[in-house]
Write an enzyme that holds these catalytic residues in place. Sequence first.
Site, PDB file in Angstrom:
ATOM      1  N   PHE A  31       0.828  -1.202   0.000  1.00 41.43           N
ATOM      2  CA  PHE A  31       0.000   0.000   0.000  1.00 41.43           C
ATOM      3  C   PHE A  31       0.867   1.259   0.000  1.00 41.43           C
ATOM      4  CE2 PHE A  31      -2.445   3.182   2.502  1.00 41.43           C
ATOM      5  CZ  PHE A  31      -3.568   3.285   1.702  1.00 41.43           C
ATOM      6  N   SER A  99       3.576  -6.640   2.735  1.00 41.62           N
ATOM      7  CA  SER A  99       2.623  -5.776   3.420  1.00 41.62           C
ATOM      8  C   SER A  99       1.204  -6.000   2.891  1.00 41.62           C
ATOM      9  CB  SER A  99       3.067  -4.321   3.269  1.00 41.62           C
ATOM     10  OG  SER A  99       2.353  -3.482   4.146  1.00 41.62           O
ATOM     11  N   MET A 100       0.540  -4.975   2.374  1.00 46.56           N
ATOM     12  CA  MET A 100      -0.792  -5.179   1.807  1.00 46.56           C
ATOM     13  C   MET A 100      -0.731  -6.174   0.652  1.00 46.56           C
ATOM     14  SD  MET A 100      -3.329  -2.628  -0.245  1.00 46.56           S
ATOM     15  CE  MET A 100      -2.272  -2.777  -1.691  1.00 46.56           C
ATOM     16  N   ASP A 204       9.061  -3.866  13.197  1.00 49.04           N
ATOM     17  CA  ASP A 204       8.263  -3.366  12.077  1.00 49.04           C
ATOM     18  C   ASP A 204       7.480  -2.163  12.588  1.00 49.04           C
ATOM     19  OD1 ASP A 204       6.287  -2.873  10.131  1.00 49.04           O
ATOM     20  OD2 ASP A 204       6.181  -4.982   9.564  1.00 49.04           O
ATOM     21  N   HIS A 234      10.115  -2.927   8.214  1.00 42.34           N
ATOM     22  CA  HIS A 234       8.941  -3.354   7.454  1.00 42.34           C
ATOM     23  C   HIS A 234       9.265  -3.741   6.009  1.00 42.34           C
ATOM     24  CE1 HIS A 234       4.777  -3.722   6.324  1.00 42.34           C
ATOM     25  NE2 HIS A 234       4.936  -2.825   5.351  1.00 42.34           N
TER      26      HIS A 234
END
Length: 265
Positions: A31, A99-100, A204, A234
């Site tokens: 994202f 992530s996303m 993260d 992250h």
Amino acid sequence: MRPTSAIPLIPGADPFSHTGSGVGVLLCHGFTGSPYSMRPWAEYLAEAGLTVELPRLPGHGTTWQDMATTTSDDWYAAVESALLDLADRCDEVYVMGLSMGGALTLRLAQEHPDIVRGVVVVNPSLTVEDRRLPVIAPIRHLAARLMPSTPGLSSDVAIETASEGGYDRVPTAAAATLPKLWRAVQDGMSGLRAPVLAYRSPQDHVVGPDSLRILARRAVNTRLTIHLLHDSYHVATLDHDAATIFEGSLAFVRERGRSGEGSDR
């Protein structure tokens, strides 16, 4: 699905495509990010002989204002289209996400169990980190007019010289559509059949530990393997543990491959 934007891309945000063996890998970025954060991973797998697709999600890699016109449905539609195209060209397909992008890959595996042979996720985002989002979601257009964007946390990388190439602002309207994606992924966990290899950075600053807990608790009908990345933040695909992720994902594919295609590095 919205038309492809004509807005100039951020340097390095171009999608990546490579035709190799009959083993295909679809990579999904996160994202407000872009293919920039995944390109070294994509190139590694391509050099190993695999067929690789790394699309740019709608509204990403341009401006946050462009992204504000997109939703999680647009992002999922883009990766689903890429998956189906890969499946037409390859004997077996794997999906991998950051992530996303991890949520998107898990959703693909849930929706297309006949296609996806395995999933690799890096610091997947599967639940709310910003408690305002569930409140904003039902009134996202009004909220976007009142507060079009909020400060973003881009380039969460332990290597100080590394940059993710993402936005420093988060478009409110787009962010408010994330809970819909998360709910779909969470609700579909029991239907997940493909094995999952998950990487998690304890340090993260974007995604907390709840997402991985949800994956571990709800993915009851598949095999989940978790590796911790102690030297990365992250965006671990650009961090100290990148090689661990790249090598581990390739081994994961080769261990499960029917054809054993792809040359040794």
